[in-house]
Design an enzyme around this catalytic site. Structure first.
Site, PDB file in Angstrom:
ATOM      1  N   CYS A 167      -4.004  -1.350   3.069  1.00  0.00           N
ATOM      2  CA  CYS A 167      -5.035  -1.462   4.110  1.00  0.00           C
ATOM      3  C   CYS A 167      -4.392  -1.707   5.476  1.00  0.00           C
ATOM      4  CB  CYS A 167      -5.987  -2.608   3.763  1.00  0.00           C
ATOM      5  SG  CYS A 167      -7.101  -3.068   5.119  1.00  0.00           S
ATOM      6  N   CYS A 196      -5.014  -5.207   6.835  1.00  0.00           N
ATOM      7  CA  CYS A 196      -4.189  -6.212   6.159  1.00  0.00           C
ATOM      8  C   CYS A 196      -2.762  -6.166   6.681  1.00  0.00           C
ATOM      9  CB  CYS A 196      -4.202  -5.982   4.649  1.00  0.00           C
ATOM     10  SG  CYS A 196      -5.833  -6.108   3.877  1.00  0.00           S
TER      11      CYS A 196
END
Length: 462
Positions: free
Chosen positions: A382, A385
Protein backbone atom coordinates in the site's frame (compact mmCIF):
# COMPACT_ATOMS: atom_id res chain seq x y z
CA UNK A 1 -12.10 34.70 -28.02
CA UNK A 2 -12.86 31.03 -28.53
CA UNK A 3 -10.68 28.57 -30.38
CA UNK A 4 -10.85 25.47 -32.50
CA UNK A 5 -8.37 22.63 -32.93
CA UNK A 6 -6.65 21.77 -36.19
CA UNK A 7 -3.70 19.49 -36.95
CA UNK A 8 -0.39 21.24 -36.39
CA UNK A 9 0.95 20.13 -39.77
CA UNK A 10 -1.76 21.95 -41.77
CA UNK A 11 -0.54 24.41 -44.37
CA UNK A 12 -1.26 28.10 -44.88
CA UNK A 13 -4.78 28.83 -46.08
CA UNK A 14 -6.63 32.08 -46.86
CA UNK A 15 -8.61 32.80 -43.73
CA UNK A 16 -9.65 36.43 -43.71
CA UNK A 17 -10.53 38.84 -46.51
CA UNK A 18 -10.17 42.49 -45.56
CA UNK A 19 -11.04 45.25 -48.03
CA UNK A 20 -9.18 44.78 -51.30
CA UNK A 21 -6.26 43.03 -49.68
CA UNK A 22 -5.95 39.41 -48.72
CA UNK A 23 -4.69 38.36 -45.31
CA UNK A 24 -3.10 34.96 -45.19
CA UNK A 25 -2.59 33.28 -41.82
CA UNK A 26 -0.42 30.24 -41.23
CA UNK A 27 -1.79 27.64 -38.86
CA UNK A 28 1.78 27.04 -37.73
CA UNK A 29 1.97 30.56 -36.32
CA UNK A 30 -1.02 30.14 -34.05
CA UNK A 31 -1.04 29.08 -30.40
CA UNK A 32 0.03 25.45 -29.98
CA UNK A 33 -0.91 22.96 -27.26
CA UNK A 34 1.00 19.68 -27.37
CA UNK A 35 0.77 18.53 -31.02
CA UNK A 36 -2.46 20.38 -31.69
CA UNK A 37 -3.05 23.94 -32.87
CA UNK A 38 -5.80 26.21 -31.59
CA UNK A 39 -7.25 28.82 -33.94
CA UNK A 40 -9.60 31.72 -33.24
CA UNK A 41 -13.21 30.88 -34.07
CA UNK A 42 -15.41 33.61 -35.48
CA UNK A 43 -19.16 33.90 -35.00
CA UNK A 44 -19.59 30.41 -33.58
CA UNK A 45 -18.62 28.76 -36.89
CA UNK A 46 -16.78 25.48 -36.99
CA UNK A 47 -13.34 25.51 -38.56
CA UNK A 48 -14.65 23.89 -41.72
CA UNK A 49 -17.55 26.34 -42.01
CA UNK A 50 -15.27 29.27 -41.21
CA UNK A 51 -12.87 28.34 -44.01
CA UNK A 52 -15.81 27.98 -46.40
CA UNK A 53 -17.08 31.48 -45.56
CA UNK A 54 -13.61 32.93 -45.93
CA UNK A 55 -13.12 31.25 -49.30
CA UNK A 56 -16.49 32.56 -50.49
CA UNK A 57 -15.50 36.09 -49.52
CA UNK A 58 -12.24 35.79 -51.38
CA UNK A 59 -13.95 34.39 -54.48
CA UNK A 60 -16.48 37.25 -54.42
CA UNK A 61 -13.75 39.81 -55.15
CA UNK A 62 -13.15 39.65 -58.93
CA UNK A 63 -9.76 41.32 -58.79
CA UNK A 64 -8.38 38.70 -56.45
CA UNK A 65 -7.42 35.14 -57.27
CA UNK A 66 -8.01 32.86 -54.30
CA UNK A 67 -4.87 31.16 -53.09
CA UNK A 68 -5.06 27.39 -53.17
CA UNK A 69 -3.01 25.53 -50.61
CA UNK A 70 -0.41 23.16 -51.99
CA UNK A 71 -0.26 20.08 -49.79
CA UNK A 72 2.45 17.49 -49.58
CA UNK A 73 1.29 13.85 -49.33
CA UNK A 74 2.07 13.92 -45.59
CA UNK A 75 -0.04 17.05 -45.12
CA UNK A 76 -2.88 15.56 -47.15
CA UNK A 77 -2.90 12.57 -44.85
CA UNK A 78 -3.45 14.88 -41.87
CA UNK A 79 -6.51 16.57 -43.34
CA UNK A 80 -9.74 15.58 -41.52
CA UNK A 81 -12.15 13.30 -43.29
CA UNK A 82 -15.46 14.88 -44.16
CA UNK A 83 -18.11 13.45 -41.85
CA UNK A 84 -21.39 12.29 -43.35
CA UNK A 85 -24.41 14.46 -42.51
CA UNK A 86 -26.55 13.44 -39.54
CA UNK A 87 -29.47 11.32 -40.57
CA UNK A 88 -32.80 10.70 -38.90
CA UNK A 89 -32.90 7.07 -40.01
CA UNK A 90 -30.54 4.19 -39.32
CA UNK A 91 -26.82 4.69 -39.87
CA UNK A 92 -25.15 1.75 -41.55
CA UNK A 93 -21.53 1.39 -40.50
CA UNK A 94 -18.79 -1.10 -39.79
CA UNK A 95 -17.58 -0.29 -36.22
CA UNK A 96 -14.20 -1.96 -36.67
CA UNK A 97 -13.56 -0.17 -39.95
CA UNK A 98 -14.67 3.13 -38.41
CA UNK A 99 -12.36 2.58 -35.42
CA UNK A 100 -9.44 1.90 -37.75
CA UNK A 101 -10.26 4.99 -39.80
CA UNK A 102 -10.51 7.24 -36.73
CA UNK A 103 -7.57 5.77 -34.80
CA UNK A 104 -5.10 8.47 -35.84
CA UNK A 105 -7.57 11.35 -35.79
CA UNK A 106 -7.43 14.16 -33.26
CA UNK A 107 -10.00 14.37 -30.43
CA UNK A 108 -11.71 17.25 -32.23
CA UNK A 109 -12.03 15.24 -35.44
CA UNK A 110 -13.45 12.29 -33.53
CA UNK A 111 -15.90 14.52 -31.67
CA UNK A 112 -16.93 16.29 -34.87
CA UNK A 113 -17.53 12.96 -36.58
CA UNK A 114 -19.59 11.59 -33.68
CA UNK A 115 -21.80 14.66 -33.30
CA UNK A 116 -22.21 14.96 -37.06
CA UNK A 117 -23.34 11.37 -37.42
CA UNK A 118 -25.80 11.17 -34.54
CA UNK A 119 -27.06 14.69 -33.85
CA UNK A 120 -29.53 14.65 -30.97
CA UNK A 121 -29.23 10.86 -30.54
CA UNK A 122 -25.81 11.10 -28.91
CA UNK A 123 -24.73 12.58 -25.56
CA UNK A 124 -21.52 13.20 -23.62
CA UNK A 125 -21.14 11.41 -20.28
CA UNK A 126 -19.64 13.92 -17.84
CA UNK A 127 -18.19 12.68 -14.56
CA UNK A 128 -17.30 16.02 -13.00
CA UNK A 129 -13.54 15.62 -13.37
CA UNK A 130 -10.96 16.22 -16.11
CA UNK A 131 -13.44 14.81 -18.63
CA UNK A 132 -14.67 18.40 -18.87
CA UNK A 133 -12.21 18.34 -21.79
CA UNK A 134 -14.94 16.55 -23.76
CA UNK A 135 -17.31 19.49 -23.31
CA UNK A 136 -14.63 21.96 -24.36
CA UNK A 137 -13.90 19.95 -27.51
CA UNK A 138 -17.60 19.61 -28.32
CA UNK A 139 -17.99 23.36 -27.80
CA UNK A 140 -15.16 24.01 -30.25
CA UNK A 141 -16.77 21.81 -32.87
CA UNK A 142 -19.62 24.38 -32.99
CA UNK A 143 -22.11 21.54 -33.33
CA UNK A 144 -25.09 21.12 -30.97
CA UNK A 145 -24.34 18.66 -28.20
CA UNK A 146 -25.96 17.11 -25.11
CA UNK A 147 -24.30 16.43 -21.75
CA UNK A 148 -25.52 14.17 -18.96
CA UNK A 149 -24.11 13.19 -15.59
CA UNK A 150 -24.93 10.58 -12.96
CA UNK A 151 -25.90 12.24 -9.68
CA UNK A 152 -25.51 9.41 -7.17
CA UNK A 153 -26.51 11.62 -4.25
CA UNK A 154 -23.08 11.11 -2.67
CA UNK A 155 -20.82 13.42 -4.65
CA UNK A 156 -18.46 15.90 -3.03
CA UNK A 157 -19.82 19.44 -2.54
CA UNK A 158 -16.99 20.64 -4.80
CA UNK A 159 -18.31 18.45 -7.61
CA UNK A 160 -21.84 19.83 -7.33
CA UNK A 161 -20.46 23.38 -7.47
CA UNK A 162 -18.40 22.36 -10.49
CA UNK A 163 -21.51 21.19 -12.35
CA UNK A 164 -23.03 24.63 -11.91
CA UNK A 165 -19.83 26.34 -13.04
CA UNK A 166 -19.65 24.22 -16.19
CA UNK A 167 -23.28 24.97 -17.06
CA UNK A 168 -22.64 28.71 -16.76
CA UNK A 169 -19.31 28.63 -18.60
CA UNK A 170 -20.68 26.82 -21.66
CA UNK A 171 -24.27 28.06 -21.40
CA UNK A 172 -25.62 24.51 -21.37
CA UNK A 173 -28.08 22.51 -19.30
CA UNK A 174 -26.62 19.27 -17.95
CA UNK A 175 -29.08 16.38 -17.91
CA UNK A 176 -28.94 14.90 -14.39
CA UNK A 177 -29.60 11.18 -14.02
CA UNK A 178 -30.66 9.89 -10.59
CA UNK A 179 -30.85 6.41 -9.02
CA UNK A 180 -34.14 4.81 -8.05
CA UNK A 181 -35.05 6.19 -4.61
CA UNK A 182 -36.65 2.94 -3.51
CA UNK A 183 -33.55 0.89 -4.30
CA UNK A 184 -31.29 3.32 -2.46
CA UNK A 185 -33.59 3.33 0.57
CA UNK A 186 -33.68 -0.48 0.71
CA UNK A 187 -29.89 -0.81 0.46
CA UNK A 188 -29.39 1.74 3.21
CA UNK A 189 -31.94 0.10 5.52
CA UNK A 190 -30.56 -3.39 4.93
CA UNK A 191 -26.84 -2.68 5.04
CA UNK A 192 -26.26 0.86 6.25
CA UNK A 193 -24.57 3.80 4.55
CA UNK A 194 -21.10 2.28 4.10
CA UNK A 195 -21.58 -1.41 3.32
CA UNK A 196 -19.17 -1.16 0.37
CA UNK A 197 -16.19 -1.00 2.75
CA UNK A 198 -17.03 -4.56 3.83
CA UNK A 199 -18.41 -6.29 0.75
CA UNK A 200 -17.11 -4.23 -2.16
CA UNK A 201 -18.41 -1.31 -4.18
CA UNK A 202 -20.30 -3.19 -6.87
CA UNK A 203 -23.70 -3.48 -5.17
CA UNK A 204 -23.88 0.21 -4.34
CA UNK A 205 -22.56 1.23 -7.77
CA UNK A 206 -25.09 -1.03 -9.47
CA UNK A 207 -27.89 0.89 -7.76
CA UNK A 208 -26.49 4.41 -7.86
CA UNK A 209 -24.66 4.35 -11.20
CA UNK A 210 -25.04 1.37 -13.50
CA UNK A 211 -28.83 0.96 -13.54
CA UNK A 212 -29.53 4.70 -13.97
CA UNK A 213 -26.92 4.83 -16.73
CA UNK A 214 -28.39 1.80 -18.46
CA UNK A 215 -31.83 3.42 -18.45
CA UNK A 216 -30.39 6.66 -19.85
CA UNK A 217 -28.49 4.93 -22.65
CA UNK A 218 -31.58 3.02 -23.77
CA UNK A 219 -32.84 6.36 -25.06
CA UNK A 220 -29.68 7.04 -27.10
CA UNK A 221 -28.03 5.55 -30.15
CA UNK A 222 -24.51 6.59 -29.21
CA UNK A 223 -22.58 8.12 -26.33
CA UNK A 224 -19.20 9.76 -25.69
CA UNK A 225 -16.92 8.97 -22.74
CA UNK A 226 -13.70 10.39 -21.33
CA UNK A 227 -11.93 7.03 -20.99
CA UNK A 228 -8.21 6.94 -21.73
CA UNK A 229 -5.83 4.04 -22.27
CA UNK A 230 -3.41 5.23 -19.62
CA UNK A 231 -6.04 5.33 -16.85
CA UNK A 232 -5.95 1.57 -16.32
CA UNK A 233 -3.39 0.07 -18.72
CA UNK A 234 -4.27 -3.45 -17.58
CA UNK A 235 -7.88 -3.19 -18.78
CA UNK A 236 -7.95 -0.11 -21.03
CA UNK A 237 -4.60 -0.43 -22.78
CA UNK A 238 -6.25 -1.37 -26.09
CA UNK A 239 -9.30 0.87 -25.78
CA UNK A 240 -10.49 1.83 -29.30
CA UNK A 241 -11.58 5.36 -30.12
CA UNK A 242 -14.97 4.00 -31.20
CA UNK A 243 -16.64 0.67 -30.50
CA UNK A 244 -19.95 -1.11 -30.10
CA UNK A 245 -20.58 -0.79 -26.38
CA UNK A 246 -19.84 -4.19 -24.78
CA UNK A 247 -21.92 -3.51 -21.66
CA UNK A 248 -25.03 -1.51 -22.56
CA UNK A 249 -27.89 -1.53 -25.04
CA UNK A 250 -29.05 1.51 -26.97
CA UNK A 251 -32.34 2.72 -28.36
CA UNK A 252 -32.09 0.34 -31.32
CA UNK A 253 -31.58 -2.76 -29.18
CA UNK A 254 -28.66 -5.00 -28.12
CA UNK A 255 -25.22 -4.49 -29.65
CA UNK A 256 -26.23 -1.31 -31.45
CA UNK A 257 -25.00 1.39 -29.04
CA UNK A 258 -21.89 3.07 -30.44
CA UNK A 259 -19.44 4.29 -27.83
CA UNK A 260 -16.88 6.99 -28.66
CA UNK A 261 -13.67 7.56 -26.68
CA UNK A 262 -12.12 10.71 -28.23
CA UNK A 263 -9.49 11.02 -25.47
CA UNK A 264 -8.36 7.38 -25.67
CA UNK A 265 -4.86 8.11 -26.97
CA UNK A 266 -4.20 11.17 -24.79
CA UNK A 267 -2.10 10.95 -21.65
CA UNK A 268 -2.86 12.46 -18.25
CA UNK A 269 -0.30 15.22 -18.88
CA UNK A 270 -1.69 16.02 -22.33
CA UNK A 271 -5.18 16.37 -20.91
CA UNK A 272 -3.98 18.81 -18.28
CA UNK A 273 -1.93 20.86 -20.75
CA UNK A 274 -5.09 21.16 -22.83
CA UNK A 275 -7.25 22.22 -19.87
CA UNK A 276 -4.67 24.76 -18.74
CA UNK A 277 -4.00 26.24 -22.17
CA UNK A 278 -7.70 26.57 -22.96
CA UNK A 279 -8.55 28.05 -19.53
CA UNK A 280 -11.19 25.39 -18.97
CA UNK A 281 -12.94 25.37 -15.56
CA UNK A 282 -11.82 22.48 -13.35
CA UNK A 283 -13.14 20.73 -10.25
CA UNK A 284 -11.44 22.30 -7.23
CA UNK A 285 -10.84 18.80 -5.83
CA UNK A 286 -8.04 18.53 -8.38
CA UNK A 287 -6.18 21.27 -6.49
CA UNK A 288 -6.49 19.20 -3.30
CA UNK A 289 -4.70 16.11 -4.58
CA UNK A 290 -7.67 14.30 -6.13
CA UNK A 291 -6.98 12.86 -9.58
CA UNK A 292 -9.86 10.48 -10.33
CA UNK A 293 -13.12 11.75 -8.85
CA UNK A 294 -16.21 9.74 -7.95
CA UNK A 295 -18.50 9.53 -4.93
CA UNK A 296 -17.23 11.19 -1.74
CA UNK A 297 -16.93 8.01 0.42
CA UNK A 298 -15.08 6.14 -2.36
CA UNK A 299 -12.61 8.81 -3.49
CA UNK A 300 -9.58 10.27 -1.79
CA UNK A 301 -6.50 12.26 -2.66
CA UNK A 302 -3.37 10.49 -3.83
CA UNK A 303 0.34 10.86 -3.26
CA UNK A 304 2.52 12.41 -5.99
CA UNK A 305 3.96 9.11 -7.24
CA UNK A 306 0.68 7.20 -7.28
CA UNK A 307 -1.35 6.34 -10.34
CA UNK A 308 -4.47 8.48 -10.71
CA UNK A 309 -6.83 5.55 -10.11
CA UNK A 310 -5.27 4.73 -6.72
CA UNK A 311 -7.66 7.19 -5.09
CA UNK A 312 -10.74 5.18 -6.12
CA UNK A 313 -11.95 2.23 -3.99
CA UNK A 314 -8.49 2.13 -2.39
CA UNK A 315 -9.46 -0.76 -0.10
CA UNK A 316 -9.91 -3.08 -3.10
CA UNK A 317 -7.49 -4.78 -5.45
CA UNK A 318 -6.55 -3.14 -8.73
CA UNK A 319 -8.45 -5.65 -10.84
CA UNK A 320 -11.66 -4.63 -9.01
CA UNK A 321 -11.36 -0.95 -9.93
CA UNK A 322 -13.30 -1.09 -13.21
CA UNK A 323 -16.78 0.21 -12.47
CA UNK A 324 -19.59 -1.87 -13.93
CA UNK A 325 -20.02 0.99 -16.42
CA UNK A 326 -16.73 -0.12 -17.98
CA UNK A 327 -16.72 -3.86 -17.26
CA UNK A 328 -16.55 -4.53 -20.98
CA UNK A 329 -12.92 -3.39 -20.82
CA UNK A 330 -12.09 -6.36 -18.60
CA UNK A 331 -12.33 -9.06 -21.28
CA UNK A 332 -9.26 -11.31 -21.35
CA UNK A 333 -7.55 -9.32 -18.61
CA UNK A 334 -5.08 -11.26 -16.50
CA UNK A 335 -5.86 -11.04 -12.76
CA UNK A 336 -3.50 -8.56 -11.15
CA UNK A 337 -2.64 -8.01 -7.52
CA UNK A 338 -0.71 -5.07 -6.16
CA UNK A 339 1.08 -7.32 -3.65
CA UNK A 340 3.34 -8.32 -6.53
CA UNK A 341 4.70 -4.80 -6.74
CA UNK A 342 6.34 -4.77 -3.30
CA UNK A 343 8.37 -7.69 -2.03
CA UNK A 344 9.65 -6.29 1.30
CA UNK A 345 8.11 -5.42 4.65
CA UNK A 346 7.51 -2.13 6.49
CA UNK A 347 8.13 -0.65 9.94
CA UNK A 348 11.30 -2.68 10.54
CA UNK A 349 12.45 -1.30 13.88
CA UNK A 350 13.62 -3.30 16.91
CA UNK A 351 11.19 -1.29 19.05
CA UNK A 352 8.17 -2.31 16.94
CA UNK A 353 6.48 -5.60 17.88
CA UNK A 354 5.23 -7.83 15.07
CA UNK A 355 1.95 -9.52 16.07
CA UNK A 356 0.77 -12.88 14.84
CA UNK A 357 -2.84 -13.50 13.83
CA UNK A 358 -3.56 -15.20 17.18
CA UNK A 359 -1.97 -12.38 19.18
CA UNK A 360 -3.89 -9.74 17.23
CA UNK A 361 -7.20 -11.51 17.70
CA UNK A 362 -6.56 -11.99 21.44
CA UNK A 363 -5.66 -8.32 21.85
CA UNK A 364 -8.93 -7.25 20.28
CA UNK A 365 -11.00 -9.53 22.50
CA UNK A 366 -9.13 -9.27 25.82
CA UNK A 367 -11.13 -8.15 28.86
CA UNK A 368 -8.25 -6.29 30.48
CA UNK A 369 -4.88 -4.97 29.32
CA UNK A 370 -1.88 -4.38 31.50
CA UNK A 371 -0.24 -1.93 29.10
CA UNK A 372 -1.35 0.59 26.50
CA UNK A 373 -0.32 0.05 22.91
CA UNK A 374 -0.53 1.27 19.33
CA UNK A 375 -1.00 -1.18 16.47
CA UNK A 376 -0.82 -0.38 12.77
CA UNK A 377 -2.87 -2.63 10.48
CA UNK A 378 -1.05 -2.41 7.16
CA UNK A 379 -0.22 -3.95 3.79
CA UNK A 380 3.38 -3.55 2.58
CA UNK A 381 2.28 -2.90 -1.02
CA UNK A 382 0.00 0.00 0.00
CA UNK A 383 1.54 3.38 -1.02
CA UNK A 384 -0.03 5.11 2.00
CA UNK A 385 1.52 2.54 4.33
CA UNK A 386 4.85 2.97 2.59
CA UNK A 387 4.62 6.76 2.95
CA UNK A 388 4.16 6.35 6.72
CA UNK A 389 7.15 4.03 7.19
CA UNK A 390 9.62 6.63 8.48
CA UNK A 391 7.06 8.37 10.73
CA UNK A 392 5.92 5.12 12.37
CA UNK A 393 9.47 4.01 13.08
CA UNK A 394 10.21 7.43 14.54
CA UNK A 395 7.12 7.12 16.74
CA UNK A 396 8.49 3.87 18.18
CA UNK A 397 11.81 5.55 18.88
CA UNK A 398 10.17 8.50 20.66
CA UNK A 399 8.01 6.26 22.84
CA UNK A 400 10.82 3.91 23.78
CA UNK A 401 10.98 3.64 27.59
CA UNK A 402 7.39 4.82 28.04
CA UNK A 403 4.50 2.59 29.18
CA UNK A 404 3.23 2.38 25.58
CA UNK A 405 4.32 -0.29 23.11
CA UNK A 406 4.25 0.11 19.30
CA UNK A 407 3.26 -2.86 17.16
CA UNK A 408 2.31 -3.81 13.63
CA UNK A 409 0.09 -6.44 12.05
CA UNK A 410 -0.08 -7.30 8.36
CA UNK A 411 -3.79 -7.10 7.60
CA UNK A 412 -4.10 -8.04 3.94
CA UNK A 413 -4.62 -11.47 2.41
CA UNK A 414 -6.17 -14.02 4.77
CA UNK A 415 -6.17 -11.50 7.65
CA UNK A 416 -8.18 -8.84 5.85
CA UNK A 417 -11.67 -10.11 6.65
CA UNK A 418 -10.85 -10.63 10.32
CA UNK A 419 -9.55 -7.07 10.63
CA UNK A 420 -12.60 -5.67 8.89
CA UNK A 421 -15.03 -7.58 11.07
CA UNK A 422 -13.28 -7.39 14.44
CA UNK A 423 -11.00 -4.33 14.32
CA UNK A 424 -12.98 -1.69 12.37
CA UNK A 425 -10.48 -1.68 9.51
CA UNK A 426 -11.77 0.04 6.38
CA UNK A 427 -8.55 1.22 4.74
CA UNK A 428 -4.79 0.68 4.78
CA UNK A 429 -3.24 1.76 7.03
CA UNK A 430 -5.57 1.63 10.05
CA UNK A 431 -4.01 2.76 13.35
CA UNK A 432 -5.53 1.59 16.62
CA UNK A 433 -4.80 2.63 20.21
CA UNK A 434 -5.48 0.01 22.91
CA UNK A 435 -5.81 1.76 26.31
CA UNK A 436 -4.59 0.11 29.50
CA UNK A 437 -7.27 -1.47 31.72
CA UNK A 438 -9.90 -1.27 29.01
CA UNK A 439 -11.78 -3.68 26.78
CA UNK A 440 -12.12 -1.11 23.99
CA UNK A 441 -9.79 0.34 21.38
CA UNK A 442 -9.69 3.73 19.66
CA UNK A 443 -9.26 4.19 15.94
CA UNK A 444 -7.01 7.01 14.71
CA UNK A 445 -9.47 9.20 12.74
CA UNK A 446 -7.11 11.30 10.63
CA UNK A 447 -5.22 10.74 7.38
CA UNK A 448 -2.40 12.95 8.68
CA UNK A 449 0.30 10.39 9.34
CA UNK A 450 3.34 12.55 10.01
CA UNK A 451 5.32 11.94 13.19
CA UNK A 452 3.92 14.93 15.08
CA UNK A 453 0.29 14.03 14.35
CA UNK A 454 0.82 10.39 15.36
CA UNK A 455 2.70 11.34 18.52
CA UNK A 456 0.01 13.86 19.52
CA UNK A 457 -2.69 11.20 19.06
CA UNK A 458 -0.92 8.76 21.39
CA UNK A 459 -0.03 11.35 24.04
CA UNK A 460 -3.64 12.56 24.25
CA UNK A 461 -4.48 9.24 25.97
CA UNK A 462 -1.47 9.16 28.32
Amino acid sequence: MEAVSWPAASCSVPLVSSGSGLKQTSLQSTFKSSSRVWLPRQGGLSMRAYCAVASAEVAAEPEQVPLKPILTPAQQALQPAKPPPAESGEIELDPEKLAEEMNTCSPLEIMDRALGMYGNDIAIAFGGAEDVALIEIAHQSARPYRVFTLDTGRMNPETYRFFTEVERHYNIQIEYVFPDAGEVEKLTKDKGMFSFYQDGHEECCNIRRIRPLSKKLQGLRSWITGQRRDQLPVSRGKLPVVQIDPSFDGRDGPETLLKWNPLASMSHNEIWRFLTNMNVPINELHTKGFASIGCEPCTRSILPWQHEREGRWWWEETNSKELGINKGNMNNVRPYRRQQEFGGDLYNNPSIIKFSREEMRALGKTTSREKSGVVCLYAPWCPHCQAMDAAYKELATRLEGTPVYIAKFRADGVNKMMCQQELMMTTFPTILFFPKNSTKFIKYPSERRDINSLHSFVMSFM
